[in-house]
Design an enzyme around this catalytic site. Structure first.
Site, PDB file in Angstrom:
ATOM      1  N   ILE A  41       0.737  -1.153  -0.135  1.00  0.00           N
ATOM      2  CA  ILE A  41       0.073   0.083  -0.371  1.00  0.00           C
ATOM      3  C   ILE A  41       0.769   1.388   0.265  1.00  0.00           C
ATOM      4  O   ILE A  41       1.920   1.509   0.875  1.00  0.00           O
ATOM      5  CB  ILE A  41      -0.994  -0.341   1.225  1.00  0.00           C
ATOM      6  CG1 ILE A  41      -1.764  -1.313   1.347  1.00  0.00           C
ATOM      7  CG2 ILE A  41      -1.744   0.888   1.171  1.00  0.00           C
ATOM      8  CD1 ILE A  41      -3.134  -1.427  -0.261  1.00  0.00           C
ATOM      9  N   GLU A  42       0.524   1.744  -0.559  1.00  0.00           N
ATOM     10  CA  GLU A  42       1.487   2.986  -1.264  1.00  0.00           C
ATOM     11  C   GLU A  42       0.102   4.302  -1.024  1.00  0.00           C
ATOM     12  O   GLU A  42      -0.350   4.555  -0.919  1.00  0.00           O
ATOM     13  CB  GLU A  42       2.391   3.754  -2.322  1.00  0.00           C
ATOM     14  CG  GLU A  42       2.493   5.029  -2.629  1.00  0.00           C
ATOM     15  CD  GLU A  42       3.293   4.643  -4.744  1.00  0.00           C
ATOM     16  OE1 GLU A  42       3.850   5.225  -4.592  1.00  0.00           O
ATOM     17  OE2 GLU A  42       3.242   3.924  -5.340  1.00  0.00           O
ATOM     18  N   ILE A  43       0.477   4.982   0.079  1.00  0.00           N
ATOM     19  CA  ILE A  43      -0.144   6.585   0.350  1.00  0.00           C
ATOM     20  C   ILE A  43       0.714   7.788  -0.215  1.00  0.00           C
ATOM     21  O   ILE A  43       1.786   7.882  -0.483  1.00  0.00           O
ATOM     22  CB  ILE A  43      -0.237   6.552   1.908  1.00  0.00           C
ATOM     23  CG1 ILE A  43      -0.826   5.537   1.909  1.00  0.00           C
ATOM     24  CG2 ILE A  43      -0.782   7.791   2.047  1.00  0.00           C
ATOM     25  CD1 ILE A  43      -1.255   5.241   4.173  1.00  0.00           C
TER      26      ILE A  43
END
Length: 133
Positions: A127-129
């Site tokens: 998961i990339e924010i």
């Protein structure tokens, strides 16, 4: 008439080991909302919503048909954009005992440069924010 063109993404599907654990993570940590819906076949399904986006959840033990050729939990790599500063995300993730595996680091998004941090969800999906620059 010309070549057909796509205009957007309606939803995507995550195959997961534990729908409740996935919902808890995405709602409590990432601020999404749980949605229960009933497709035309009369079944009860679970999705995650945020903004105008939707992620449908499939149980790995019994994925909803039709499904990907080889559905499996933990194979996704997703990038979410946020207007919240990454420093605030870092503090929030640390308070939630979520490990940041990389970042902040400069990357390139669909529309230009972004600054990103990376975590994993309960199934190990990346998961990339990101904040746009």
């Amino acid at each position: 008439m010309g070549k057909p063109k796509l205009t957007g993404l309606d939803h995507l599907v995550l195959t997961v080991q534990d729908i409740d654990a996935t919902v808890a993570f995405y709602c409590d940590v990432l601020g999404m909302e749980r949605e229960v819906f009933h497709p035309a076949d009369g079944s009860t399904r679970t999705a995650l919503t945020f903004g105008n986006q939707k992620i449908n959840l499939h149980d790995a033990a019994s994925p909803f048909a039709p499904h990907a050729n080889a559905p499996c939990a933990g194979s996704a790599d997703l990038c979410f954009l946020s207007v919240t500063a990454l420093a605030d995300w870092v503090a929030h993730l640390q308070s939630a005992d979520v490990t940041i595996i990389e970042g902040p680091i400069r990357r390139t998004g669909a529309t230009g440069p972004i600054m990103s941090i990376y975590i994993r969800d309960p199934d190990g999906n990346l998961i990339e924010i990101a904040n746009t620059l």
